[in-house]
Design an enzyme around this catalytic site. Structure first.
Site, mmCIF file in Angstrom:
data_model
loop_
_atom_site.group_PDB
_atom_site.id
_atom_site.type_symbol
_atom_site.label_atom_id
_atom_site.label_comp_id
_atom_site.label_asym_id
_atom_site.label_seq_id
_atom_site.Cartn_x
_atom_site.Cartn_y
_atom_site.Cartn_z
ATOM 1 C CB SER A 17 -0.935 -0.003 1.215
ATOM 2 O OG SER A 17 -0.195 -0.173 2.406
ATOM 3 C CG ASN A 54 -4.359 -4.635 13.160
ATOM 4 O OD1 ASN A 54 -3.823 -4.538 12.052
ATOM 5 N ND2 ASN A 54 -4.741 -5.781 13.670
ATOM 6 C CB THR A 67 -40.734 25.113 -10.200
ATOM 7 O OG1 THR A 67 -41.835 25.557 -10.982
ATOM 8 C CG2 THR A 67 -40.642 25.973 -8.937
ATOM 9 C CG HIS A 68 -41.592 21.751 -13.102
ATOM 10 N ND1 HIS A 68 -41.914 20.449 -12.803
ATOM 11 C CD2 HIS A 68 -42.324 22.518 -12.253
ATOM 12 C CE1 HIS A 68 -42.812 20.431 -11.838
ATOM 13 N NE2 HIS A 68 -43.084 21.671 -11.475
ATOM 14 C CB SER A 123 -14.355 25.518 -29.391
ATOM 15 O OG SER A 123 -14.329 24.710 -30.550
ATOM 16 C CE LYS A 147 -19.308 25.835 -27.708
ATOM 17 N NZ LYS A 147 -19.478 24.402 -27.533
ATOM 18 C CG ASN A 192 -16.638 25.375 -24.515
ATOM 19 O OD1 ASN A 192 -17.709 25.779 -24.986
ATOM 20 N ND2 ASN A 192 -15.697 24.811 -25.251
ATOM 21 C CD GLU A 222 -18.833 21.804 -19.813
ATOM 22 O OE1 GLU A 222 -19.287 20.986 -20.617
ATOM 23 O OE2 GLU A 222 -18.003 22.670 -20.137
ATOM 24 C CE1 TYR A 227 -6.376 -3.299 8.919
ATOM 25 C CE2 TYR A 227 -5.578 -5.524 8.571
ATOM 26 C CZ TYR A 227 -5.643 -4.200 8.181
ATOM 27 O OH TYR A 227 -4.981 -3.791 7.061
ATOM 28 C CD GLN A 270 -2.824 -2.463 2.379
ATOM 29 O OE1 GLN A 270 -2.129 -2.685 3.355
ATOM 30 N NE2 GLN A 270 -2.584 -3.026 1.205
ATOM 31 C CE LYS A 285 -4.417 3.122 5.232
ATOM 32 N NZ LYS A 285 -5.193 1.845 5.104
HETATM 33 N N1 ARG Z 1 -1.177 -1.314 5.538
HETATM 34 C C1 ARG Z 1 -2.149 -1.822 6.461
HETATM 35 C C2 ARG Z 1 -3.481 -1.042 6.290
HETATM 36 O O1 ARG Z 1 -3.448 -0.011 5.751
HETATM 37 C C3 ARG Z 1 -1.666 -1.657 7.860
HETATM 38 C C4 ARG Z 1 -2.316 -2.582 8.828
HETATM 39 C C5 ARG Z 1 -1.781 -3.945 8.665
HETATM 40 N N2 ARG Z 1 -2.257 -4.821 9.651
HETATM 41 C C6 ARG Z 1 -2.254 -6.143 9.466
HETATM 42 N N3 ARG Z 1 -2.769 -6.862 10.399
HETATM 43 N N4 ARG Z 1 -1.758 -6.655 8.386
HETATM 44 O O2 ARG Z 1 -4.538 -1.489 6.664
#
Ligand code: ARG
Length: 471
Positions: free
Chosen positions: A32, A119, A164-165, A286, A292, A294, A299, A326, A331, A334
């Site tokens: 990651s 974790n 409206t509409h 354009s 034009k 734009n 958009e 967990y 992971q 993110k």
């Molecule tokens: N890179 C992992 C995450 O973002 C970290 C946690 C890892 N924990 C584990 N038990 N493998 O979730």
């Protein structure tokens, strides 16, 4: 990284036995670091707080703690200078930082992870990151509100058709229209404030899932990291991602608001409407049609809203099947959050820029405000007020007047008194005065109404609420 590179990386870590294709794929799916390196500052802050707590609780010696803290500063400096050797075989930001710490300070680095797991570490880092993202988004939205307030003030009495509409309905003021967005963005900010309050508890010390046998001080680490208190349950501490979901849902709703305003800008800047124009700063040309101009930024805001909604769905779906505590699925929490935060930052800034940039074509708006019999309700209201007519009958009278004007191909205000009296004998010259757009908006003085006096008061109240926040 290419397949060959990753094979090399895998073999470096595990030796010849693991050098096959599957190991390379495993490394690629498991790593990651390419995205979670964005957590480096939060990871280091979390480690600093944890280290100080371990020392204060006499779980590590003062010398080791000093070495770790010094080493973490050096790691931070390397990352910020762009010289840090990120390694995919070390999976994630947590192990990259710790491994580099060991290279820099040697053995004491191995004591940092006492009474901690990746974790609770990642849960802490991510909460800190989302908290910063909330603060950033909040600041951006406040700036957008200020832009809207300034333009609303300038145009508190500028008339336009309200729809409206998407059919011309009744005249409103442009200031009133913008103030609707001030309300919407105000609720968005409220959702962020609420989310931040619930987010602000520390998972650190939950350890892997069950807590720890070491005499840790969770209050101390919570305080050091600006959390209000430690989370109460260690299983919940490592498995909760509500804070990310709340951030994403608040973002998605806000994005929908921005998208609606963006859509209005697209409509208003069209050659058919020409209510507002955007300058060169917020339009593109354009390559084939020289006439034009734009509204690309509007958009794109409209389009990017789809991503933010997708980010919310994505994380909801990741979480919905997970048993406590967990799972590695988490992971994948993110990237949706990073994407949403980046997208929102861009969209909010671009919207504030367009609001400040736009020029209002007052004459065009005013002409449109009166077109399409938009003051028909005003003549009905007059019949109720002056003639004591039940509204349903007055509505009928106004409808007949619209029909008459339509047949004659003129506006309501162009009907002669005789024409009008043929429909309703009670109508007087006074009734004709309510047919102008200006008198229509000026009459809408009910609470929350579009009358310029109301709009100006609403702006003043909104400014006072903003000033109150600063206290
Ligand atoms: N890179 C992992 C995450 O973002 C970290 C946690 C890892 N924990 C584990 N038990 N493998 O979730």
């Amino acid at each position: 990284m290419t397949d060959n590179d990753s094979k090399a990386a895998a073999s470096k870590m595990w030796g010849g036995r693991f050098a096959g294709g599957p190991a390379a794929i495993m490394r690629r799916i498991n790593a990651s670091i390419d995205f979670d390196r964005r957590l480096y500052a939060q990871d280091i802050r979390g480690s600093q707080a944890h280290c100080r707590m371990l020392a204060a609780q006499k779980m590590i010696g003062a010398d080791d703690a000093a070495a770790i803290l010094d080493g973490l500063e050096r790691v931070l400096a390397e990352i910020e200078a762009g010289t840090f050797p990120f390694r995919a075989e070390l999976e994630d930001i947590h192990m990259n930082v710790e491994a580099r710490l060991a290279e820099l300070i040697g053995e004491p680095a191995g004591r940092l992870h006492t009474a901690r797991s990746r974790n609770d570490q990642v849960a802490t880092d991510f909460r800190l990151w989302v908290r910063d993202a909330i603060d950033g988004m909040e600041a951006g939205l406040k700036d957008l509100v200020l832009a809207l307030l300034d333009r609303a003030e300038e145009h508190a009495a500028t008339v336009m058709p309200g729809f409206t509409h998407l059919q011309a309905a009744q005249p409103v003021t442009f200031g009133h229209h913008l103030m609707a967005y001030v309300e919407m963005i105000g609720r968005d900010r409220g959702r962020l404030v609420d989310a931040r309050r619930r987010l602000n508890e520390s998972p650190l010390g939950s350890a892997a899932l069950a807590g720890t046998s070491f005499p840790i001080d969770r209050e101390a680490t919570a305080r050091a990291l600006g959390f209000d208190r430690p989370m109460r349950n260690s299983l919940d501490g490592v498995s909760d991602r509500d804070f990310a979901l709340e951030f994403l849902s608040a973002s998605a709703i806000c994005a929908v608001h921005l998208s609606r305003l963006a859509e209005e800008l697209v409509i208003w800047t069209s050659a058919q409407f020409r209510f507002v124009s955007l300058s060169d700063a917020f339009t593109t040309g354009s390559s084939i049609m020289p006439q034009k101009r734009n509204p690309d930024a509007a958009e794109l805001i409209r389009a990017k809203t789809g991503r933010v909604i997708g980010d919310l769905s994505s994380l909801l779906i990741v979480m919905k099947g997970l048993p406590l505590a967990y799972s590695k699925d988490m992971q994948d929490d993110k990237e949706p959050v990073f994407e949403a935060a980046d997208t929102m930052e861009l969209a909010i800034s671009a919207m504030a820029g367009m609001i400040r940039d736009l020029t209002v074509n007052e004459a065009v708006m005013a002409a449109a405000a009166g077109a399409g019999f938009t003051t028909a309700t005003d003549i009905a209201d007059w019949c109720v007020r002056a003639l004591g007519m039940p509204f349903r009958r007055a509505h009928h009278v106004a409808g007949s007047l619209v029909k008459l004007a339509e047949d004659k191909g003129v506006g309501l205000e162009d009907l002669s008194l005789e024409d009008m009296q043929a429909v309703e004998p009670g109508i007087t010259e006074e009734a004709r005065a309510v047919l102008t757009v200006a008198s229509s908006v000026a009459s809408r003085t009910s609470q929350g109404g579009t009358a310029p006096v109301r709009v100006r008061a609403a702006i003043a109240e909104a400014r006072a609420r903003l000033a109150e926040e600063g206290r």
